[in-house]
Design an enzyme around this catalytic site. Structure first.
Site, mmCIF file in Angstrom:
data_model
loop_
_atom_site.group_PDB
_atom_site.id
_atom_site.type_symbol
_atom_site.label_atom_id
_atom_site.label_comp_id
_atom_site.label_asym_id
_atom_site.label_seq_id
_atom_site.Cartn_x
_atom_site.Cartn_y
_atom_site.Cartn_z
ATOM 1 C CB CYS A 254 -0.744 1.979 19.516
ATOM 2 S SG CYS A 254 -1.245 3.078 20.636
ATOM 3 C CB CYS B 22 -2.899 -0.294 23.302
ATOM 4 S SG CYS B 22 -3.369 0.019 21.440
ATOM 5 C CB THR C 234 -11.264 1.463 -22.814
ATOM 6 O OG1 THR C 234 -11.398 0.932 -21.479
ATOM 7 C CG2 THR C 234 -10.885 3.108 -22.871
ATOM 8 C CD GLN C 235 -10.943 -3.969 -21.794
ATOM 9 O OE1 GLN C 235 -11.248 -5.150 -21.563
ATOM 10 N NE2 GLN C 235 -9.890 -3.413 -21.400
ATOM 11 C CB CYS D 15 -4.446 4.735 20.801
ATOM 12 S SG CYS D 15 -4.156 3.836 22.313
ATOM 13 C CG HIS E 55 -14.663 0.505 -2.622
ATOM 14 N ND1 HIS E 55 -14.379 0.109 -3.879
ATOM 15 C CD2 HIS E 55 -15.749 0.135 -2.107
ATOM 16 C CE1 HIS E 55 -15.616 -0.739 -4.315
ATOM 17 N NE2 HIS E 55 -16.292 -0.535 -3.571
ATOM 18 C CE1 TYR F 172 -3.423 -2.760 0.603
ATOM 19 C CE2 TYR F 172 -4.448 -0.672 -0.025
ATOM 20 C CZ TYR F 172 -4.411 -2.207 0.141
ATOM 21 O OH TYR F 172 -5.707 -2.758 -0.180
HETATM 22 N N1 APR Z 1 -11.339 5.145 -19.395
HETATM 23 C C1 APR Z 1 -12.174 4.491 -19.293
HETATM 24 N N2 APR Z 1 -12.479 3.422 -18.779
HETATM 25 C C2 APR Z 1 -11.302 2.502 -18.619
HETATM 26 C C3 APR Z 1 -9.900 3.083 -18.858
HETATM 27 C C4 APR Z 1 -10.058 4.749 -19.402
HETATM 28 N N3 APR Z 1 -9.140 5.110 -19.827
HETATM 29 N N4 APR Z 1 -8.948 2.430 -18.633
HETATM 30 C C5 APR Z 1 -9.675 1.129 -18.255
HETATM 31 N N5 APR Z 1 -11.060 1.256 -18.170
HETATM 32 C C6 APR Z 1 -11.897 0.452 -17.873
HETATM 33 C C7 APR Z 1 -11.837 -1.252 -18.083
HETATM 34 O O1 APR Z 1 -12.180 -1.474 -19.236
HETATM 35 C C8 APR Z 1 -12.523 -1.592 -16.815
HETATM 36 O O2 APR Z 1 -13.965 -1.840 -17.127
HETATM 37 O O3 APR Z 1 -12.045 0.325 -16.529
HETATM 38 C C9 APR Z 1 -12.513 -0.607 -15.669
HETATM 39 C C10 APR Z 1 -11.555 -1.021 -14.683
HETATM 40 O O4 APR Z 1 -12.181 -2.234 -13.858
HETATM 41 P P1 APR Z 1 -11.524 -2.722 -12.703
HETATM 42 O O5 APR Z 1 -10.207 -2.729 -12.808
HETATM 43 O O6 APR Z 1 -12.494 -3.791 -12.362
HETATM 44 O O7 APR Z 1 -11.887 -1.512 -11.537
HETATM 45 P P2 APR Z 1 -13.387 -1.234 -10.710
HETATM 46 O O8 APR Z 1 -14.516 -1.461 -11.638
HETATM 47 O O9 APR Z 1 -12.955 0.143 -10.319
HETATM 48 O O10 APR Z 1 -13.349 -2.359 -9.677
HETATM 49 C C11 APR Z 1 -14.217 -2.143 -8.405
HETATM 50 O O11 APR Z 1 -12.749 -3.796 -7.306
HETATM 51 O O12 APR Z 1 -10.813 -4.714 -6.526
HETATM 52 C C12 APR Z 1 -11.847 -3.947 -6.058
HETATM 53 O O13 APR Z 1 -11.713 -2.223 -4.580
HETATM 54 C C13 APR Z 1 -11.558 -2.403 -5.912
HETATM 55 O O14 APR Z 1 -12.647 -0.545 -6.161
HETATM 56 C C14 APR Z 1 -12.192 -1.760 -6.829
HETATM 57 C C15 APR Z 1 -13.376 -2.402 -7.239
#
Ligand code: APR
Length: 262
Positions: A167, A170, A234-235, A154, A131, A73
């Site tokens: 901490c 604790c 995009t997909q 704390c 989230h 992280y």
């Molecule tokens: N513009 C628009 N969409 C995009 C782009 C872009 N430049 N690049 C990628 N994408 C799309 C991908 O096609 C996909 O559908 O963004 C989406 C990303 O999907 P994920 O990676 O699954 O992310 P997300 O939907 O936010 O995941 C939801 O899953 O792992 C947990 O907590 C995490 O908040 C997250 C949650």
């Protein structure tokens, strides 16, 4: 199913966005992709293509190896701090500043790019971080002082440096202030998100695969409440069927075309 009556999608959608009294955005990792922050499920580049989410984004994974999760992280936090809002964040923030109180952003993202764009544009948007935030920490366990009315709990800011910080009083460990797999969203955030989705005239669903609930269900909630639902991606996503129209393209390209200078 999707409504295919749109011959001029941008003209018609811009008219709806101009007339709307309430607009919701549901954003996911794709919203931050063009700022250089990796998504989770994009093939090859997505975080879950290279890391095991159960090891790195769950409480059990953290307890099994706190240092590995904490350091992962920290690496992601560094990436967020080096990133900057792109034209899509700016277009949303400027639209909100021009129409105070109209826009609610429901983001699944734990970065602060929407917040930074809003601060630069002059606020105006309500932002619900469903989230949590990768830039915040909280205690892993309940503080023993929570039960002791005579002593203040704390303070996380006083934790001793470490991987993770602990901490000094604790021994409690800090953890990232995000919602991990298997954890519930803050009910206040979820209630606010459901209310916003149910009340909006237009919902823009930007850059989410629609695979993680309850966030993914907000698009259907908006549609069933009468909102016009537009997906920008995009997909294909798992919630495309909840959209009246799907715009294929990137957030940084599509959002300015939709919103500037409405
Ligand atoms: N513009 C628009 N969409 C995009 C782009 C872009 N430049 N690049 C990628 N994408 C799309 C991908 O096609 C996909 O559908 O963004 C989406 C990303 O999907 P994920 O990676 O699954 O992310 P997300 O939907 O936010 O995941 C939801 O899953 O792992 C947990 O907590 C995490 O908040 C997250 C949650």
């Amino acid at each position: 199913m999707r409504d295919r009556r749109y011959a001029h999608p941008f003209r018609d959608l811009r008219a709806k966005l101009r007339e709307a009294s309430s607009v919701c955005v549901l954003s996911g990792a794709g919203m931050s992709a063009e700022s250089g922050i990796p998504t989770f499920r994009d093939a090859q580049t997505g975080l879950w293509a290279n890391f095991d989410p159960m090891q790195l984004a769950s409480e059990a994974g953290f307890r099994a190896d706190p240092q590995r999760v904490w350091d992962w992280y920290q690496m992601r936090r560094d990436g967020v701090r080096q990133a900057a809002p792109h034209a899509g964040h700016v277009a949303l923030a400027r639209y909100a500043a021009r129409h105070p109180g109209r826009l609610t952003i429901l983001t699944q993202n734990v970065d602060d790019l929407h917040q930074r764009a809003a601060a630069q544009a002059g606020e105006g948007a309500r932002i619900v971080a469903l989230h949590g935030s990768i830039l915040s920490d909280r205690w892993l366990d309940a503080c023993p002082r929570d039960e002791d009315l005579m002593r203040r709990p704390c303070d996380p800011s006083r934790a001793e440096p470490g991987h993770p910080p602990r901490c000094p009083d604790c021994g409690n460990r800090l953890r990232p202030g995000v919602v991990w797999f298997g954890e519930s969203l803050d009910y206040r955030d979820l209630t606010a998100a459901e209310e916003a989705a149910s009340a909006c005239d237009v919902m823009l669903v930007v850059g989410t695969s629609g695979t993680v609930w309850p966030a993914a269900g907000l698009a259907a909630r908006a549609r069933h409440a009468g909102a016009h639902v537009v997906i920008l991606n995009t997909q294909a996503s798992e919630i495309d069927d909840e959209a009246h129209i799907v715009l294929t393209g990137s957030a940084a390209t599509l959002l300015p075309r939709l919103l500037d200078p409405l």
